[in-house]
Design a protein around this motif. Structure first.
Motif, mmCIF file in Angstrom:
data_model
loop_
_atom_site.group_PDB
_atom_site.id
_atom_site.type_symbol
_atom_site.label_atom_id
_atom_site.label_comp_id
_atom_site.label_asym_id
_atom_site.label_seq_id
_atom_site.Cartn_x
_atom_site.Cartn_y
_atom_site.Cartn_z
ATOM 1 N N THR A 1 0.853 -1.181 0.000
ATOM 2 C CA THR A 1 0.000 0.000 0.000
ATOM 3 C C THR A 1 0.888 1.230 0.000
ATOM 4 O O THR A 1 2.115 1.129 0.122
ATOM 5 N N LEU A 2 0.276 2.390 -0.136
ATOM 6 C CA LEU A 2 1.028 3.647 -0.103
ATOM 7 C C LEU A 2 0.171 4.717 0.552
ATOM 8 O O LEU A 2 -1.057 4.698 0.462
ATOM 9 N N PHE A 3 0.821 5.651 1.218
ATOM 10 C CA PHE A 3 0.119 6.771 1.848
ATOM 11 C C PHE A 3 1.145 7.783 2.330
ATOM 12 O O PHE A 3 2.335 7.477 2.448
ATOM 13 N N ASN A 4 0.660 8.998 2.605
ATOM 14 C CA ASN A 4 1.527 10.011 3.196
ATOM 15 C C ASN A 4 1.086 10.248 4.642
ATOM 16 O O ASN A 4 0.240 9.528 5.173
ATOM 17 N N THR A 5 1.639 11.256 5.267
ATOM 18 C CA THR A 5 1.359 11.499 6.678
ATOM 19 C C THR A 5 -0.118 11.760 6.941
ATOM 20 O O THR A 5 -0.634 11.433 8.013
ATOM 21 N N ASN A 6 -0.828 12.321 5.974
ATOM 22 C CA ASN A 6 -2.247 12.624 6.161
ATOM 23 C C ASN A 6 -3.112 11.372 6.313
ATOM 24 O O ASN A 6 -4.241 11.461 6.802
ATOM 25 N N TYR A 7 -2.613 10.222 5.876
ATOM 26 C CA TYR A 7 -3.394 8.984 5.953
ATOM 27 C C TYR A 7 -2.769 7.964 6.903
ATOM 28 O O TYR A 7 -3.252 6.842 6.987
ATOM 29 N N ILE A 8 -1.744 8.349 7.624
ATOM 30 C CA ILE A 8 -1.034 7.365 8.435
ATOM 31 C C ILE A 8 -1.905 6.827 9.570
ATOM 32 O O ILE A 8 -1.772 5.671 9.986
ATOM 33 N N ASP A 9 -2.829 7.627 10.094
ATOM 34 C CA ASP A 9 -3.707 7.141 11.161
ATOM 35 C C ASP A 9 -4.606 6.012 10.664
ATOM 36 O O ASP A 9 -4.778 4.979 11.321
ATOM 37 N N LYS A 10 -5.179 6.176 9.472
ATOM 38 C CA LYS A 10 -6.028 5.132 8.899
ATOM 39 C C LYS A 10 -5.208 3.893 8.551
ATOM 40 O O LYS A 10 -5.650 2.760 8.750
ATOM 41 N N ALA A 11 -4.013 4.123 8.022
ATOM 42 C CA ALA A 11 -3.178 2.997 7.599
ATOM 43 C C ALA A 11 -2.738 2.140 8.783
ATOM 44 O O ALA A 11 -2.726 0.909 8.703
ATOM 45 N N LEU A 12 -2.373 2.771 9.890
ATOM 46 C CA LEU A 12 -1.976 2.010 11.073
ATOM 47 C C LEU A 12 -3.163 1.232 11.643
ATOM 48 O O LEU A 12 -3.011 0.104 12.127
ATOM 49 N N THR A 13 -4.338 1.830 11.571
ATOM 50 C CA THR A 13 -5.548 1.142 12.023
ATOM 51 C C THR A 13 -5.825 -0.067 11.146
ATOM 52 O O THR A 13 -6.200 -1.145 11.641
ATOM 53 N N MET A 14 -5.629 0.081 9.835
ATOM 54 C CA MET A 14 -5.786 -1.044 8.920
ATOM 55 C C MET A 14 -4.788 -2.151 9.244
ATOM 56 O O MET A 14 -5.154 -3.332 9.320
ATOM 57 N N TYR A 15 -3.531 -1.775 9.441
ATOM 58 C CA TYR A 15 -2.486 -2.766 9.748
ATOM 59 C C TYR A 15 -2.846 -3.577 10.990
ATOM 60 O O TYR A 15 -2.710 -4.806 11.016
ATOM 61 N N GLU A 16 -3.333 -2.905 12.014
ATOM 62 C CA GLU A 16 -3.678 -3.601 13.247
ATOM 63 C C GLU A 16 -4.872 -4.535 13.050
ATOM 64 O O GLU A 16 -4.978 -5.568 13.723
ATOM 65 N N SER A 17 -5.775 -4.192 12.126
ATOM 66 C CA SER A 17 -6.889 -5.107 11.835
ATOM 67 C C SER A 17 -6.393 -6.354 11.116
ATOM 68 O O SER A 17 -6.900 -7.454 11.350
ATOM 69 N N ILE A 18 -5.405 -6.204 10.239
ATOM 70 C CA ILE A 18 -4.824 -7.378 9.574
ATOM 71 C C ILE A 18 -4.141 -8.269 10.607
ATOM 72 O O ILE A 18 -4.287 -9.495 10.589
ATOM 73 N N GLU A 19 -3.398 -7.646 11.500
ATOM 74 C CA GLU A 19 -2.690 -8.395 12.544
ATOM 75 C C GLU A 19 -3.630 -9.237 13.400
ATOM 76 O O GLU A 19 -3.267 -10.315 13.866
ATOM 77 N N ARG A 20 -4.838 -8.740 13.588
ATOM 78 C CA ARG A 20 -5.790 -9.435 14.452
ATOM 79 C C ARG A 20 -6.210 -10.778 13.873
ATOM 80 O O ARG A 20 -6.455 -11.730 14.606
ATOM 81 N N TYR A 21 -6.281 -10.875 12.530
ATOM 82 C CA TYR A 21 -6.851 -12.074 11.907
ATOM 83 C C TYR A 21 -5.855 -12.877 11.069
ATOM 84 O O TYR A 21 -6.133 -14.017 10.718
ATOM 85 N N THR A 22 -4.713 -12.296 10.703
ATOM 86 C CA THR A 22 -3.808 -12.941 9.758
ATOM 87 C C THR A 22 -2.423 -13.079 10.377
ATOM 88 O O THR A 22 -1.863 -12.106 10.874
ATOM 89 N N LYS A 23 -1.870 -14.272 10.303
ATOM 90 C CA LYS A 23 -0.551 -14.520 10.889
ATOM 91 C C LYS A 23 0.524 -14.757 9.831
ATOM 92 O O LYS A 23 1.708 -14.738 10.145
ATOM 93 N N ASP A 24 0.124 -14.967 8.604
ATOM 94 C CA ASP A 24 1.081 -15.327 7.563
ATOM 95 C C ASP A 24 0.985 -14.334 6.406
ATOM 96 O O ASP A 24 0.236 -14.537 5.449
ATOM 97 N N TYR A 25 1.726 -13.234 6.496
ATOM 98 C CA TYR A 25 1.687 -12.194 5.461
ATOM 99 C C TYR A 25 2.844 -11.234 5.700
ATOM 100 O O TYR A 25 3.513 -11.263 6.737
ATOM 101 N N VAL A 26 3.048 -10.339 4.740
ATOM 102 C CA VAL A 26 3.944 -9.201 4.926
ATOM 103 C C VAL A 26 3.318 -8.013 4.200
ATOM 104 O O VAL A 26 2.680 -8.189 3.154
ATOM 105 N N LEU A 27 3.462 -6.833 4.763
ATOM 106 C CA LEU A 27 2.902 -5.612 4.171
ATOM 107 C C LEU A 27 4.026 -4.634 3.872
ATOM 108 O O LEU A 27 4.727 -4.176 4.786
ATOM 109 N N TYR A 28 4.224 -4.327 2.587
ATOM 110 C CA TYR A 28 5.189 -3.309 2.160
ATOM 111 C C TYR A 28 4.459 -1.983 1.999
ATOM 112 O O TYR A 28 3.405 -1.924 1.345
ATOM 113 N N VAL A 29 5.033 -0.940 2.583
ATOM 114 C CA VAL A 29 4.398 0.375 2.567
ATOM 115 C C VAL A 29 5.309 1.380 1.878
ATOM 116 O O VAL A 29 6.448 1.596 2.315
#
Length: 352
Positions: free
Chosen positions: A6-34
């Motif tokens: 994914t990609l984002f700048n500082t204006n979207y970092i709050d949403k992006a971190l929230t998204m990342y934490e939702s992935i962490e909750r359900y998925t154990k086998d992945y990697v996210l490049y930002v």
């Protein structure tokens, strides 16, 4: 294992971190490049040092072709330009079997690897997600912004997947504006004919994928456990939430969020609250953390990627509305969108 980017700048970092934490909750086998679209964003991501989130510095990513068009495009246009190139970059450098571009304002309720399972079952090299617009204005919306949404595009690292990815990269480099002319809309109008033109491209059959403000009126909540999935009906089909696209949220000072969901007749406030209240609570926690730890304070008042035309003259506004509803398409848009937007406005805001 699926590789995400994914990609984002500082204006979207709050949403992006929230998204990342939702992935962490359900998925154990992945990697996210930002791809961090500004230096401050990269510095924050590096400092957080999360194990499955790998930041990419913009200067390390940009090539001659991207730099050539960068000066001619707004930040929003440049982000759309980079989406296809980011998937290509990850494919070239890290050689994953599957790579998906995801928008930074998604929120997940299930394991993201179910996408790979569906692609394998359907023998697909590319899988995309439909907008599934409401029937009242589907024709007009598809013509304007496209049938498919660039929110979760998955490519297999094979000949067919890479061939189409190269085509998409070239198209985005050539032109990436939101003209609304039936031909161009950012990076996503290019997807309109993919499933028709390429036998290896499929649209996901998962009705729980791509729930968003523009199709929320089609869903009805069946049940939700306190910590379990949201189960729903959509067009007669049973499904459970996979991911929601929290596009279009705007903020006032403090903790007031405008969801911009109450813009269609029939939107279930019960279902809207089931999605938005937990999400906004999570989002505001990250907003607070970013402000206290990094001095980042984000208040988005309109979609940063699309130019906002301010129509302050009341007479001009009235003339514009009358001219719009003079056509059958415009009349439907007025009845099913503008009118409920006006009548439901007081129900649209959520105070956290």
């Amino acid at each position: 294992m699926i590789t995400l980017c994914t990609l984002f700048n500082t204006n979207y970092i709050d949403k992006a971190l929230t998204m990342y934490e939702s992935i962490e909750r359900y998925t154990k086998d992945y990697v996210l490049y930002v791809l961090a679209m500004d230096d401050k964003c990269f510095e924050v991501l590096e400092d957080m040092a999360w194990s499955r989130l790998i930041p990419i510095k913009l200067s390390d990513f940009e090539n001659e072709q991207l730099l050539k068009v960068k000066q001619e495009r707004s930040m929003g246009e440049y982000c759309w330009t980079c989406s296809a190139s980011l998937v290509n970059y990850v494919m070239e450098r890290f050689q994953p079997e599957y790579c998906a571009y995801i928008d930074s304002d998604l929120y997940f309720y299930d394991d993201v690897n179910c996408v790979v399972e569906e692609m394998k079952r359907r023998n697909a090299s590319v899988m995309i997600t439909g907008h599934r617009f409401d029937k009242c204005d589907e024709k007009q919306k598809v013509w304007q912004v496209g049938k498919y949404c660039v929110e979760f595009n998955t490519f297999k690292n094979d000949v067919d997947g890479r061939k189409l990815l190269d085509i998409w990269c070239h198209q985005c480099l050539e032109y990436c504006r939101c003209d609304g002319d039936g031909v161009h809309w950012a990076d996503q109008k290019y997807l309109d004919n993919w499933p028709v033109d390429y036998s290896f491209v499929v649209e996901t059959e998962n009705w729980g994928a791509g729930i968003a403000p523009w199709n929320l009126a089609q869903y009805r909540m069946v049940s939700r456990d306190e910590y379990g999935p949201i189960k729903m009906n959509c067009r007669g089909e049973q499904c459970q939430a996979f991911f929601y696209h929290f596009q279009g949220i705007t903020f006032e000072e403090g903790n007031i969020a405008h969801t911009n969901t109450m813009t269609r007749w029939g939107v279930s406030r019960k279902l809207r609250d089931a999605f938005y209240k937990p999400y906004l609570s999570h989002l505001f926690r990250n907003k607070k953390m970013l402000y206290e730890k990094y001095g980042i304070y984000i208040v988005i008042k309109h979609h940063p990627g699309v130019n906002q035309v301010k129509q302050r003259n009341i007479i001009f506004k009235l003339f514009h509305i009358l001219a719009t509803i003079a056509t059958s398409e415009g009349f439907r848009l007025f009845i099913f969108h503008r009118l409920p937007s006006f009548l439901y406005k007081k129900y649209d805001s959520i105070i956290e």
